[in-house]
Design an enzyme around this catalytic site. Structure first.
Site, PDB file in Angstrom:
ATOM      1  N   GLU A 157      -7.101   0.751  -4.841  1.00  0.00           N
ATOM      2  CA  GLU A 157      -7.136   0.690  -3.372  1.00  0.00           C
ATOM      3  C   GLU A 157      -8.491   0.233  -2.826  1.00  0.00           C
ATOM      4  OE1 GLU A 157      -5.711   4.570  -2.391  1.00  0.00           O
ATOM      5  OE2 GLU A 157      -3.666   4.068  -2.995  1.00  0.00           O
ATOM      6  N   LYS A 198       3.328  11.139  -3.541  1.00  0.00           N
ATOM      7  CA  LYS A 198       2.295  10.505  -4.369  1.00  0.00           C
ATOM      8  C   LYS A 198       1.458  11.538  -5.128  1.00  0.00           C
ATOM      9  CE  LYS A 198      -1.310   6.994  -3.722  1.00  0.00           C
ATOM     10  NZ  LYS A 198      -1.957   6.194  -2.668  1.00  0.00           N
ATOM     11  N   ASP A 211     -12.594   6.024   2.583  1.00  0.00           N
ATOM     12  CA  ASP A 211     -11.167   5.994   2.913  1.00  0.00           C
ATOM     13  C   ASP A 211     -10.725   7.383   3.380  1.00  0.00           C
ATOM     14  OD1 ASP A 211      -8.414   5.958   2.974  1.00  0.00           O
ATOM     15  OD2 ASP A 211      -8.158   5.014   1.018  1.00  0.00           O
ATOM     16  N   ASP A 265       0.877  -1.162   0.000  1.00  0.00           N
ATOM     17  CA  ASP A 265       0.000   0.000   0.000  1.00  0.00           C
ATOM     18  C   ASP A 265       0.918   1.216   0.000  1.00  0.00           C
ATOM     19  OD1 ASP A 265      -1.690   2.086   0.510  1.00  0.00           O
ATOM     20  OD2 ASP A 265      -2.438   1.341   2.428  1.00  0.00           O
TER      21      ASP A 265
END
Lengths: 620, 107
Positions: free
Chosen positions: A184, A87, A206, A25
């Site tokens: 994800e 990211k 999330d 992850d």
């Protein structure tokens, strides 16, 4: 002795042939690596038992690359060289990035993807991500006792082709074989075993450290379709900390804070937030460097009140995602909670109220994505149980198409097609006698090219001159299991063909990647050399000190001539000691060792004599 | 003749079987391969074969095929941690020598 894991019946691996696969992850704030051990998905901890690796890399002026907690510690003292949340930059040009002015980095706008200037030169987000992935790979290999076969790496469902390709490149650079990129939310659903569950529509909520994502997934025949995604890239658990931090300042009427005090209070705010998950009231105490003293109690009621707007902010995108998917909240079969911030009771309650069903939350929300990825990796590496012989399919998140006259998009593969997929469509020439055609591959849902993301351009030449509309050009789009695209254009009468692998237009071509790989190899030998030199220097220093202290004690054991010889050897070693010629150091050490061999023997005799002097044989 | 599980191994086996959701125990065995002649087999067992030897250890079934038993008699299966790595280990009194990694052995 190698340690073994329990295999499925008939699946015991031959010695040295374990298929070690992990799920990674690669998060904005934190990253994790997980694997399946004896049929059970577990997150691999570091030496100190910590599961998370902060997604932070520091390129200090001392030439060291630090990743994780070590790098995070420098976030405020060396912000320019400490890259956090890389990211957000993956596969992005400078124009794509929001709030550039608020970031401490020196950006270099390279073609396609932005670069960052650090004390160790210009780094691309791919390289920074590769350093994070490398740390995870090393942890995995230490934990599993062998080389990795491959990894499944998760990416947000909304990642486009450029961002996915950048993630794959980073993995390659880190020496990781990517078995599959996995969305994800899909990974989270797998961790809960929803892939084996009844068909239905699931929402994945999330809320991470700094980002919020909501995804609506539809499960049918073992295939997860991403129906809609939404979120807020600047909303996360950190914002809750900040609200508490502001509340502390307001309540204690503090004078402007020093940097250290601000950090201390931020930490206290975070601790209080976490404490409230289990308790009704959290004490907050701190002694500041200014001499002021903070002593407060934060109750759940106050906390809910000051963070109410944040909770509410997550429901907006959730509502929108549902609307995009054409669904109402009661059509959702289940809700999966992901991200540490979803532990907060008021979040759980808000989600439950919104969807009218209790969210799935019995797995650790920090780990659920990595666990799902590990489960998938284990399957892809070939460690399947009998009856488990399914292959999870994923879908492409955004439509892929081609530009036609007038800047319009003709969609060739619509979004949510399951991958791998290949689709072809015929196009023709626009002008009489046209012999070439420019193809522009775009990704997106909009009708105008200018509103979609450009992925690649290439040309097909050698079309025989014909009247407009007579030529037949077949354009084939093919998306592999990783969601990566190749496009072929073929003129049907002559067979002229042109093709392109969509290395999206962010500017890292194969050569660059190869050269980066080579760089890491050359640095490896350089690093090994440096290490050996340093070891020799330390050893030499130790020897010098030993001889010096021996001379101080027992110089009388040597004749003047001998002593001069030892001393000259000593001086020679000291002269080369701090240089970078390892041979010279080794040579001088050797000479000194030889030159003092006799001296050492005499000292030994002397001490034996001393020990024995005046004693009878029987006493010994 | 017997083969046993250490307490740590039994705990982990029980946990893994529970997590897996099915299985009657674990199967130990040897097969010929590897750099020193033989290699261990460690698998979940879903069904016993008619010729299997079945041992009971800490309430768990340990299944062994009769051909493997002579090589494993007296073995204790243990669960240990070595640094970051953790897993099962065969403490096998029959082993004369093994390859450096211990994944294959000779009797």
């Amino acid at each position: 002795m190698a340690l073994l894991q329990i295999s499925e019946p008939g699946q015991s691996a031959a010695p040295h042939e374990h298929r070690l696969a992990v799920g990674i992850d690669l998060g904005t704030t934190n990253s994790l690596v997980a694997t399946v051990r004896s049929g059970m998905a577990v997150v691999l901890n570091d030496e100190l038992g910590r599961p998370l690796l902060p997604s932070v890399a520091r390129y200090g002026s001392d030439g060291k690359v630090e990743v994780g907690y070590g790098a995070q510690a420098h976030q405020s003292s060396d912000p320019r060289n400490t890259i956090v949340s890389v990211k957000r930059f993956m596969g992005r040009g400078l124009a794509d990035i929001e709030h550039v002015e608020a970031m401490p980095y020196e950006f270099v706008d390279a073609e396609g993807m932005v670069r960052l200037k650090t004390a160790q030169g210009v780094k691309s987000p791919v390289e920074v991500s590769a350093d994070i992935l490398r740390a995870l790979r090393e942890r995995a290999e230490l934990s599993l006792g062998g080389q990795l076969t491959g990894a499944v790496i998760t990416v947000p469902a909304y990642f486009d082709d450029a961002q996915r390709q950048a993630t794959k490149d980073a993995a390659r650079l880190a020496g990781i074989n990517v078995l599959r990129l996995l969305n994800e939310p899909t990974a989270a659903a797998i961790a809960y075993g929803l892939d084996n569950a009844a068909e239905g529509i699931y929402a994945v909520y999330d809320l991470g450290g700094g980002t919020f994502d909501i995804s609506i997934l539809k499960l049918s025949k073992g295939v997860f379709q991403v129906l809609a995604t939404g979120g807020d890239s600047a909303l996360g658990g950190d914002d809750f900390d900040h609200r508490v931090f502001c509340w502390i300042i307001e309540q204690s009427k503090l004078s402007p804070l020093s940097h250290e005090d601000a950090r201390l209070l931020q930490m206290r705010a975070r601790e209080a937030k976490e404490y409230l998950t289990q308790h009704g009231e959290a004490p907050i105490t701190a002694r500041l460097s200014s001499g002021e003293f903070v002593d407060l109690r934060l109750t759940t009621e106050v906390f809910n009140e000051i963070t109410h707007t944040l909770v509410h902010k997550t429901l907006g995108p959730t509502r929108k995602a549902l609307r995009d998917a054409g669904l109402s909240p009661d059509e959702i079969t289940g809700v999966v909670m992901v991200g540490g911030a979803t532990r907060m009771p008021q979040i759980q309650k808000a989600v439950e109220d919104f969807f009218g069903c209790e969210p799935l939350n019995n797995l650790d929300p920090d780990k659920v994505v990595a666990l799902g990825a590990a489960t998938q990796a284990n399957l892809l590496a070939g460690n399947r149980a009998a009856g488990d012989d399914w292959l999870l399919l994923d879908v492409i998140p955004l439509s892929l198409g081609i530009e036609t006259m007038g800047g319009l998009v003709e969609k060739v593969i619509p979004r949510n097609s399951t991958i791998p997929v290949a689709r072809a469509q015929e196009f023709t020439t626009f002008k009489d006698g046209q012999t070439a055609m420019a193809l522009h591959v775009v990704q997106g849902e909009r009708e105008l090219v200018s509103d979609c993301r450009s992925l690649a351009r290439f040309e097909l030449r050698g079309i025989p001159p014909m009247v407009a509309g007579a030529a037949r050009i077949r354009v084939t789009f093919q998306v592999d299991a990783d969601g990566l695209l190749s496009v072929t254009a073929r003129e049907q009468t002559t067979g002229h063909e042109a093709r392109i692998e969509v290395k999206p237009s962010y500017g890292l071509n194969d050569d660059e990647i190869t050269s980066m790989l080579k760089d890491s190899f050359t640095h490896a030998s350089e690093d090994a050399f440096r290490r050996a030199l340093r070891e020799a220097q330390v050893e030499a220093q130790r020897l010098v000190e030993a001889v010096q202290s021996a001379l101080k004690e027992d110089a009388h054991l040597l004749s003047t001539l001998e002593r001069a010889h030892v001393e000259s050897c000593l001086t020679k070693l000291q002269a080369v000691l701090l240089g970078d010629d390892r041979r010279a150091i080794d040579g001088a050490m050797d000479a000194l060792s030889k030159g003092t061999a006799e001296f050492a023997a005499r000292r030994m005799n002397q001490s034996v004599q001393r020990a024995l002097a005046g004693k009878k044989v029987e006493e010994i | 003749m017997s083969v046993t599980l250490s307490e740590a191994a039994a705990q982990h086996v029980a946990k893994f079987i529970a997590k897996r959701g099915r299985g009657i125990g674990i199967r130990l065995g040897v097969k010929t391969s590897g750099c020193s002649g033989m290699a261990y087999k460690l698998e979940f067992a879903d069904a016993a074969e008619p010729e299997d030897m079945v041992f009971d250890s800490h309430g768990l079934k340990v299944l062994i095929d009769p051909k493997s038993l002579p090589y494993l008699d007296g073995t204790e299966l243990d669960y240990t941690k070595e640094g970051l790595n953790e897993g099962f280990k065969f403490n096998n009194p029959n082993v004369k020598d093994q390859c450096g990694c211990g994944e294959s052995f000779n009797v």
